[in-house]
Design an enzyme around this catalytic site. Structure first.
Site, PDB file in Angstrom:
ATOM      1  N   ASP A  17       0.831  -1.290   0.010  1.00 49.15           N
ATOM      2  CA  ASP A  17       0.063   0.353  -0.038  1.00 49.15           C
ATOM      3  C   ASP A  17       0.913   1.269  -0.143  1.00 49.15           C
ATOM      4  O   ASP A  17       1.049   1.886   0.968  1.00 49.15           O
ATOM      5  CB  ASP A  17      -0.810  -0.023   1.339  1.00 49.15           C
ATOM      6  CG  ASP A  17      -2.159   0.973   1.171  1.00 49.15           C
ATOM      7  OD1 ASP A  17      -2.234   1.489   0.091  1.00 49.15           O
ATOM      8  OD2 ASP A  17      -2.508   1.106   2.173  1.00 49.15           O
ATOM      9  N   GLU A  96      -5.890   4.752  -9.920  1.00 38.69           N
ATOM     10  CA  GLU A  96      -7.173   5.402  -9.357  1.00 38.69           C
ATOM     11  C   GLU A  96      -7.608   6.632 -10.323  1.00 38.69           C
ATOM     12  O   GLU A  96      -6.832   7.287 -10.653  1.00 38.69           O
ATOM     13  CB  GLU A  96      -7.126   5.971  -8.165  1.00 38.69           C
ATOM     14  CG  GLU A  96      -8.324   6.567  -7.420  1.00 38.69           C
ATOM     15  CD  GLU A  96      -8.346   6.256  -6.145  1.00 38.69           C
ATOM     16  OE1 GLU A  96      -9.276   6.530  -5.253  1.00 38.69           O
ATOM     17  OE2 GLU A  96      -7.362   5.497  -5.338  1.00 38.69           O
ATOM     18  N   THR A 156     -12.905   0.737  -4.682  1.00 41.25           N
ATOM     19  CA  THR A 156     -12.292   1.485  -3.395  1.00 41.25           C
ATOM     20  C   THR A 156     -13.168   2.193  -2.419  1.00 41.25           C
ATOM     21  O   THR A 156     -14.425   2.159  -3.041  1.00 41.25           O
ATOM     22  CB  THR A 156     -10.971   2.219  -3.670  1.00 41.25           C
ATOM     23  OG1 THR A 156     -10.175   2.337  -2.632  1.00 41.25           O
ATOM     24  CG2 THR A 156     -11.321   3.156  -4.502  1.00 41.25           C
ATOM     25  N   PHE A 178     -12.281  -0.723   3.605  1.00 37.55           N
ATOM     26  CA  PHE A 178     -11.225  -0.105   4.346  1.00 37.55           C
ATOM     27  C   PHE A 178     -11.324  -0.384   5.758  1.00 37.55           C
ATOM     28  O   PHE A 178     -12.371   0.113   6.675  1.00 37.55           O
ATOM     29  CB  PHE A 178     -11.405   1.582   4.085  1.00 37.55           C
ATOM     30  CG  PHE A 178     -10.731   2.070   3.124  1.00 37.55           C
ATOM     31  CD1 PHE A 178     -10.752   1.120   1.766  1.00 37.55           C
ATOM     32  CD2 PHE A 178     -10.176   3.122   2.901  1.00 37.55           C
ATOM     33  CE1 PHE A 178     -10.117   1.485   0.595  1.00 37.55           C
ATOM     34  CE2 PHE A 178      -9.632   3.787   1.747  1.00 37.55           C
ATOM     35  CZ  PHE A 178      -9.455   2.937   0.724  1.00 37.55           C
TER      36      PHE A 178
END
Length: 321
Positions: A17, A96, A156, A178
């Site tokens: 990440d 993204e 996401t 998340f």
């Protein structure tokens, strides 16, 4: 005995990440995932200077208004970073779509296709690229269309069960629940200062989604994200994928203890029954979930703010050129 990171890798695909090239080179994860926040941090390093300059030069050469060149330059920066990451890992990288497009299906589709085209122009294997899109209703509809076109997606900013159900229904390749941000909300709203890992609301959310998917034959990959501590990670050992920051990767590597598998397709059991989610139901159930509503909105705002800062960095470079 191997350290906990090595043990985890035997049961879960470990994803880095971070957008930091040096960190990815150090940890050598299977996959990597980036977002505007991570790219903003990484762009401050010397390693990204050549990419910034190349991205700006490319955008200027394409022409268009200043605003068009700016968005193209930031897209190209993300692609150049992603391409370099792909050279360091065996798996996939997530890139993204601008969070400001989270409520616009057609604009999300256009931007996603452009990102894939830019990767293709750079000679990258586009089958190793996942397009990250916020798990709004509009984003999920865009992902459904992109998946039909052969463009795999990473949904996401996912905080609720109804989001997960809609993503699986749309045929999304992967979701990123998340964990840590769910915990943050519950700590703030409950007045508590701690949840044991086994009772962590973010952990429980991912377990419910994982068991629902595996019990009902959904192929969508579950990738836990946004961890606050290694306890959360350990409670999700066996999840399809986990995207972990370099700091927590280090903690796991330094821990010589035993790591037990917590999730597996064979042991999955769910009382949730699959059903068709329509837009009205999605919006109503989202509205009824205060945590998911607040964290989704907050996440979009944060990513958008970092995207704007990233654009400002690119703008200053272009003016200095």
């Amino acid at each position: 005995m191997n350290n906990k990171l090595e043990q985890l890798k035997t049961m879960t695909t470990v994803v880095a990440d971070t957008g930091d090239i040096d960190a990815i080179r150090q940890w050598r994860p299977e996959d990597a995932t980036t977002n505007p926040s991570l790219l903003l941090k990484a762009a401050a390093s010397d390693a990204y200077r050549p990419m910034l300059e190349k991205a700006v030069g490319f955008a200027v050469k394409q022409g268009g208004s200043d605003a068009e060149q700016l968005t193209l330059a930031t897209d190209m920066l993300a692609v150049l970073a992603g391409k370099e990451i792909l050279e360091l890992i065996p798996g996939v990288v997530s890139t993204e779509v601008d969070a400001r497009l989270s409520f616009d299906t057609s604009a999300t589709l256009e931007r996603a296709r452009r990102l894939v085209d830019l990767y293709d122009r750079q000679g990258a294997d586009t089958s190793r690229v996942l397009i990250k899109i916020a798990s709004t209703w509009e984003g999920i509809q865009a992902a459904e269309q992109l998946e039909k076109e052969g463009i795999r997606c990473n949904l996401t900013l996912l905080f609720s069960f109804v989001q997960a159900v809609a993503c699986a229904q749309a045929g999304a390749h992967l979701i990123s629940p998340f964990v840590g941000r769910i915990l943050d909300w519950h700590l703030a709203s409950s007045g508590r200062d701690f949840y044991p890992p086994a009772e962590d609301p973010g952990v429980l959310s991912v377990k419910r989604i994982y068991n629902y998917y595996k019990s009902n034959g959904f192929n969508t990959v579950v990738m836990g994200a946004s961890f606050r501590n290694t306890g959360e990670i350990e409670m999700l050992a066996g999840c399809d994928r986990l995207t972990i920051s370099p700091a927590l990767l280090q903690e796991l590597q330094d821990d010589q203890g035993s790591l037990a598998r917590k999730l597996s397709p064979q042991a999955a059991s769910s009382s949730d029954r699959p059903g068709q989610i329509h837009e009205k139901q999605f919006r109503w159930e989202s509205n009824e979930d205060a945590m998911a509503t607040e964290k989704l909105a907050d996440g979009i705002r944060r990513f958008a703010a970092d995207q704007i800062q990233l654009e400002e960095r690119v703008r200053r470079l272009s003016q200095a050129a």
